[in-house]
Design an enzyme around this catalytic site. Structure first.
Site, PDB file in Angstrom:
ATOM      1  N   LYS A  50       0.828  -1.213   0.000  1.00 40.02           N
ATOM      2  CA  LYS A  50       0.000   0.000   0.000  1.00 40.02           C
ATOM      3  C   LYS A  50       0.861   1.262   0.000  1.00 40.02           C
ATOM      4  O   LYS A  50       0.566   2.227  -0.707  1.00 40.02           O
ATOM      5  CB  LYS A  50      -0.938  -0.033   1.216  1.00 40.02           C
ATOM      6  CG  LYS A  50      -1.962   1.079   1.264  1.00 40.02           C
ATOM      7  CD  LYS A  50      -3.144   0.709   2.146  1.00 40.02           C
ATOM      8  CE  LYS A  50      -2.755   0.549   3.607  1.00 40.02           C
ATOM      9  NZ  LYS A  50      -2.696   1.849   4.317  1.00 40.02           N
ATOM     10  N   SER A  51       1.927   1.256   0.784  1.00 35.31           N
ATOM     11  CA  SER A  51       2.798   2.433   0.856  1.00 35.31           C
ATOM     12  C   SER A  51       3.442   2.730  -0.495  1.00 35.31           C
ATOM     13  O   SER A  51       3.519   3.880  -0.933  1.00 35.31           O
ATOM     14  CB  SER A  51       3.883   2.214   1.910  1.00 35.31           C
ATOM     15  OG  SER A  51       3.325   2.058   3.193  1.00 35.31           O
ATOM     16  N   GLY A 119      -4.394   7.916   6.099  1.00 34.65           N
ATOM     17  CA  GLY A 119      -3.478   8.905   6.639  1.00 34.65           C
ATOM     18  C   GLY A 119      -2.266   9.112   5.755  1.00 34.65           C
ATOM     19  O   GLY A 119      -1.793  10.235   5.577  1.00 34.65           O
ATOM     20  N   ARG A 147      -6.830  12.488  13.270  1.00 33.11           N
ATOM     21  CA  ARG A 147      -5.388  12.220  13.320  1.00 33.11           C
ATOM     22  C   ARG A 147      -4.602  13.515  13.161  1.00 33.11           C
ATOM     23  O   ARG A 147      -4.980  14.402  12.386  1.00 33.11           O
ATOM     24  CB  ARG A 147      -5.002  11.202  12.237  1.00 33.11           C
ATOM     25  CG  ARG A 147      -5.711   9.876  12.464  1.00 33.11           C
ATOM     26  CD  ARG A 147      -5.503   8.900  11.339  1.00 33.11           C
ATOM     27  NE  ARG A 147      -4.142   8.411  11.296  1.00 33.11           N
ATOM     28  CZ  ARG A 147      -3.703   7.507  10.426  1.00 33.11           C
ATOM     29  NH1 ARG A 147      -4.539   7.012   9.521  1.00 33.11           N
ATOM     30  NH2 ARG A 147      -2.458   7.092  10.454  1.00 33.11           N
ATOM     31  N   SER A 191       9.026   8.962  11.397  1.00 34.98           N
ATOM     32  CA  SER A 191       7.779   8.769  10.652  1.00 34.98           C
ATOM     33  C   SER A 191       8.042   8.935   9.169  1.00 34.98           C
ATOM     34  O   SER A 191       8.434  10.018   8.718  1.00 34.98           O
ATOM     35  CB  SER A 191       6.725   9.783  11.094  1.00 34.98           C
ATOM     36  OG  SER A 191       5.640   9.823  10.190  1.00 34.98           O
ATOM     37  N   GLN A 193       5.806   9.102   6.971  1.00 34.03           N
ATOM     38  CA  GLN A 193       4.820  10.032   6.428  1.00 34.03           C
ATOM     39  C   GLN A 193       5.280  11.483   6.550  1.00 34.03           C
ATOM     40  O   GLN A 193       5.176  12.256   5.598  1.00 34.03           O
ATOM     41  CB  GLN A 193       3.474   9.830   7.118  1.00 34.03           C
ATOM     42  CG  GLN A 193       2.825   8.492   6.818  1.00 34.03           C
ATOM     43  CD  GLN A 193       1.486   8.325   7.496  1.00 34.03           C
ATOM     44  OE1 GLN A 193       0.962   9.251   8.104  1.00 34.03           O
ATOM     45  NE2 GLN A 193       0.914   7.136   7.403  1.00 34.03           N
ATOM     46  N   ASP A 334       3.091  -1.148  11.835  1.00 32.37           N
ATOM     47  CA  ASP A 334       1.791  -1.627  11.363  1.00 32.37           C
ATOM     48  C   ASP A 334       1.580  -3.112  11.628  1.00 32.37           C
ATOM     49  O   ASP A 334       0.455  -3.605  11.531  1.00 32.37           O
ATOM     50  CB  ASP A 334       1.638  -1.354   9.869  1.00 32.37           C
ATOM     51  CG  ASP A 334       1.407   0.110   9.570  1.00 32.37           C
ATOM     52  OD1 ASP A 334       0.905   0.825  10.464  1.00 32.37           O
ATOM     53  OD2 ASP A 334       1.721   0.553   8.452  1.00 32.37           O
ATOM     54  N   LYS A 361      -2.941   6.227  15.092  1.00 33.23           N
ATOM     55  CA  LYS A 361      -3.254   5.543  13.834  1.00 33.23           C
ATOM     56  C   LYS A 361      -4.764   5.631  13.590  1.00 33.23           C
ATOM     57  O   LYS A 361      -5.440   6.516  14.126  1.00 33.23           O
ATOM     58  CB  LYS A 361      -2.770   4.097  13.897  1.00 33.23           C
ATOM     59  CG  LYS A 361      -1.252   3.948  13.913  1.00 33.23           C
ATOM     60  CD  LYS A 361      -0.666   4.282  12.561  1.00 33.23           C
ATOM     61  CE  LYS A 361       0.817   4.003  12.483  1.00 33.23           C
ATOM     62  NZ  LYS A 361       1.353   4.242  11.114  1.00 33.23           N
ATOM     63  N   ARG A 365      -4.313   2.213  18.598  1.00 30.19           N
ATOM     64  CA  ARG A 365      -4.123   0.771  18.462  1.00 30.19           C
ATOM     65  C   ARG A 365      -3.567   0.111  19.718  1.00 30.19           C
ATOM     66  O   ARG A 365      -3.726  -1.101  19.884  1.00 30.19           O
ATOM     67  CB  ARG A 365      -3.238   0.460  17.249  1.00 30.19           C
ATOM     68  CG  ARG A 365      -4.009   0.611  15.939  1.00 30.19           C
ATOM     69  CD  ARG A 365      -3.216   0.161  14.745  1.00 30.19           C
ATOM     70  NE  ARG A 365      -4.008   0.328  13.525  1.00 30.19           N
ATOM     71  CZ  ARG A 365      -3.491   0.544  12.332  1.00 30.19           C
ATOM     72  NH1 ARG A 365      -2.174   0.611  12.175  1.00 30.19           N
ATOM     73  NH2 ARG A 365      -4.279   0.683  11.289  1.00 30.19           N
TER      74      ARG A 365
END
Length: 456
Positions: A50-51, A119, A147, A191, A193, A334, A361, A365
């Site tokens: 997915k990333s 996200g 988030r 991170s 992201q 993850d 997240k 979580r």
């Protein structure tokens, strides 16, 4: 022993078909009941990473010319990114699973870019929007709106973009981009992201952009920018990029290790299992979950098939507890939900530390993994930045996914190992990243039966 899975559907009024994480369990939900235990056997081909899928599409939209992407993740998150680059003016064509993107001429979108539950999608696209000389509006579902976005807005503002959010840093976001200058920035957490949003903005900035991290995070963005001709320099936990125009590139997306982890971790903990996931991406900072399983005594066979792609086979055996240290977490964050399930099946107490990022997240979580395992009779101690999971017998019960795809899939894996039936609420959350999850479960857990015809 036979595993029976009953699927019950209920139609609700959630904006994207899944109940928002904080809503009552009875509104807008798919309910799955799984009765085990069962070994996992055979071969499971999980969706594309997915990333990498997000980044391949975004970079294709930035690159003048036509790029082709094969093996994209088929989840809703990536479909949202496809819609976003189309709204920005990229031409997108799907030819029998090969997605062609003609980019390089982006324009102000007339609509808000709705990233749904993603996200990664909204944060990386905000970085791209910061470098585009027009206004872009970005939004997502209730989970994304909860988030923190200030962690990307702050460095982008330092670069010269105007980024406005709701209530001090939450989506929806409005970005007025262009006229950026390079900065040197230290992220508050490791991170991928945050780092990626800054680097993608840096492609359009004047001068060098440098990002320092407290630990190594996933390096998909650096690898993929370099492959498209961007001058990227990586030295330890520091990454720099200078302005450049990306070149189009054909990409084949390898299987997602985060999805593979559900099958491999569970198979490794269930005696009688022998399961293979082919073509798994195991590039830098993505094989951490396998290292943890190996420390626990897992019987794994890992065979390289291309530069960063591996066939991985797990055979069931008795696992022992281990400690997962803070420095490991960025490379397996993850995968912690399913590693916690493996810990619940292992001898002793497994400790996870330095995992505070799990609290921001799709759900908190640390809290939702704790709730899931306690509902099945597992002893769990929740800490501000981690968990202690003591192995033992998994019982039956009802688990709420809270609309989080990884909690839903982790609960299903726990159900396969449990001694009594387990019911998982809001199972439709898996559509975010793995729409075919139940089909794959039916193919490798002997005797899985789906009954979609009953209302909840």
């Amino acid at each position: 022993m036979r595993t029976v899975c009953y699927l019950r559907r209920r139609v609700g009024n959630s904006r994207h078909g899944c109940a928002p994480p904080a809503a009552p369990a009875q509104t807008g939900t798919v309910i799955v009941t799984i009765a085990g235990p069962s070994a996992l056997r055979g071969t499971v081909r999980v969706p594309g990473d997915k990333s990498i899928s997000h980044r391949a599409l975004m970079m294709a939209a930035l690159a003048p010319g036509t790029s082709r992407v094969t093996g994209l993740s088929d989840g809703d998150d990536v479909r949202r990114t496809l819609a976003a680059i189309s709204a920005l003016g990229a031409e997108v064509t799907d030819l029998d699973g090969v997605v062609e993107v003609t980019g390089g001429s982006l324009a102000e979108p007339v609509m808000t870019l709705d990233h749904g539950n993603s996200g990664t999608g909204i944060r990386l696209m905000t970085g791209i929007a910061a470098g585009l000389p027009f206004r872009t509006r970005l939004d997502g579902d209730d989970s994304v709106r909860s988030r923190p976005m200030e962690r990307i807005a702050t460095p982008l503002r330092l670069m010269g973009a105007r980024v406005e959010g709701r209530d001090g840093g939450y989506a929806p976001l409005v970005v007025d981009g262009g006229g950026l200058r390079g900065i040197e920035y230290t992220t508050p957490v490791a991170s991928a992201q945050i780092k990626s949003a800054i680097l993608l903005a840096g492609l359009s900035a004047e001068g060098m952009t440098t990002v320092h991290e407290p630990a190594v995070s996933r390096r998909h963005t650096e690898e993929m920018l370099a492959a498209r001709g961007a001058p990227v320099v990586v030295e330890g936990t520091t990454t720099s990029v200078t302005p450049s125009t990306l070149s189009p590139l054909d990409t084949t997306v390898a299987a997602d290790p985060s999805q593979a982890a559900f099958w491999l971790a569970t198979a490794a903990a269930l005696p009688g299992s022998e399961l293979t996931v082919p073509g798994v991406y195991l590039g830098p900072a993505r094989r951490g979950f396998l290292d943890v399983l190996l420390r626990m005594g897992a019987d794994l066979v890992i065979e390289q098939v291309s530069a960063d792609s591996y066939d991985v086979t797990a055979r069931g055996s008795a696992l022992e507890a281990t400690d997962v240290e803070p420095g490991e977490v960025p490379g397996l964050v993850d995968e912690i939900p399913v590693l916690a399930v493996a810990a619940a099946l292992a001898e002793g107490t497994t400790r996870f530390r330095g995992a505070g990022e799990l609290r921001v997240k799709e759900t908190d979580r640390l809290a939702t993994v704790t709730a899931m395992l306690r509902a099945l009779g597992v002893t769990v101690v929740e800490h501000p930045d981690g968990l202690d999971v003591t192995g033992g017998r998994l019982g039956g019960g009802t688990v709420d996914s809270f609309g989080d795809h990884r909690i839903a899939m982790a609960a299903a894996m726990a159900a396969v190992a449990a001694r009594e039936p387990v019911t998982v609420l809001r199972f439709d959350a898996v559509a975010t990243s793995y729409p075919g999850f139940l089909d794959d479960l039916g193919s490798c857990a002997a005797g899985v039966v789906l009954d979609p015809g009953h209302d909840a």
